[in-house]
Every structure is written in C-alpha cells, then in structure tokens.
Design an enzyme around this catalytic site. Sequence first.
Site: not given
Length: 248
Positions: A132, A59
């Site tokens: 993230k 990701s």
Amino acid sequence: MEQTDPSPRPPRTAQDRNRRSRSIKLFVRDIVIIFVAAIVISVGIKTFLIRSFYIPSSSMTNTLQVNDRIIVNQLVPDVVPLQRGDVVVFRDPGGWLPPQEQTDVNPVVGGIAWFLTTIGLSASDSNDHLIKRVVGLPGDTVMCCNPVGQMEVNGAPLDEPYLNLPEGVSKVSGDDFSQVVPEGSLWVMGDNRYSSKDSRYNTETPGGGFVPIDNLVGRAFVITWPSVHWSWIDNYPDTFRGVGVEPD
C-alpha cells in the site's frame, strides 16, 4: 609416396596424466567456489538490501498491475527514512488477509522454487504480505473527506495524481474517517481507492487499521517485470509537501 610424421608425438607419461587431472580438478573447484560465492552474495543481498515480490491484487492499480514484479529496498526504514507517499510492503498486521489454505507442493518443484527465490531469481510468495501507499506517519491526523472530496493530512488537502477512481467519481474515499496515527504505526491506503481493503476497512482488527512500522519489509522502488511495465515507483513528494506541521 607415403609421408611419415617427422616428429611423432611422444607417448603421454604418468606425469602428464596427473597434470591434466589436477587441471580438471582445479577448474571444477573454481567453478564450485564461484557458484557458492554467488549464492552467498545473492542471499546476503536479499537478506539485508533488496527483495523481490509479485503483486497479487488490483489494490494498487494503475501504479502497479496484477502479477507485476517489484524490487523492495529493505534499508527502509531502519537506514533510509520512511516518507509519506512511499509504497511499502509489509507483513499482515493480523486479520487483513483471509486465512490461507495449505496446498501440497511437489518436493522437487518446491525445492526449485525455494532455491530460485533464495538467490533472487524468482519473486517471493506474497500471500502473507500486502503493499500500500503510506499516507500517514506517526502523529499525523488523517481525514477524509473535505467538502471537495479530498484527503487531508494535518489539515492540509492532498492532490493525489496517483489515484485510480471510478469514472465520474471525485471523492477519494467511499467512506469518511478521521484518525490520529499512533506512535510506531502507519496509515496506509491503496491507489485503487475504491478497490482496496486498506487501513480504512481494518479498524476492527487487533491493530485498529494501523500498520506497525516493525511489520515493514521495505519500500518498493522499481517494477522489474514485465519489461513493458518497467519504471521507478514514485512517492510524489509534492503531494505531501507542507503536511508535516499543522497549518495556521
């Protein structure tokens, strides 16, 4: 002619044996003290300063590759201020990750893994953590996408050089959204924007897609392994310069 040693070594006395025994004991004691002190210092550093993690998913590519090892600064945000653009590790706010199956681990192997992780020689199991990039801080309005396909924060368009988009795609998110980040929370997104289950796709979870700041472990600041990937992790301050206030 046979030669004899003019100064034969005197027999070792009980005092000499005791002195040698004490020296050995002191040496062993010092080694044990150094070893224990090293463990205590390592545990203290891991508990309060830095922590190691590995990257389990794609990701965050190309910023981070699968199985990269990173170091996280745990002084963020309690001591060092959190900033937009920071790459952060956080505990699952609830519902972001699928339930993890419990696997039986050999007690010896498990004990060694625990010990190496405790003293910082191995990376933590990342099964219950995510990583993230912070896009929105408390009070920010995050929106995507504007007419040219960019993210906007507080109405200011972002030029995001860290993004990994599919070939031929310029729109930075496959889905449109507009959210106001609540107090005490963050809006986070992956750099591999079309392959990241981030704040955009967790709005049905208990936290509504936002990450409580209390769930943060810290800010990732360096890739340590493999050696060919060694680099500092940039938070791209120029990308977010000027978004702290609503533009006129």
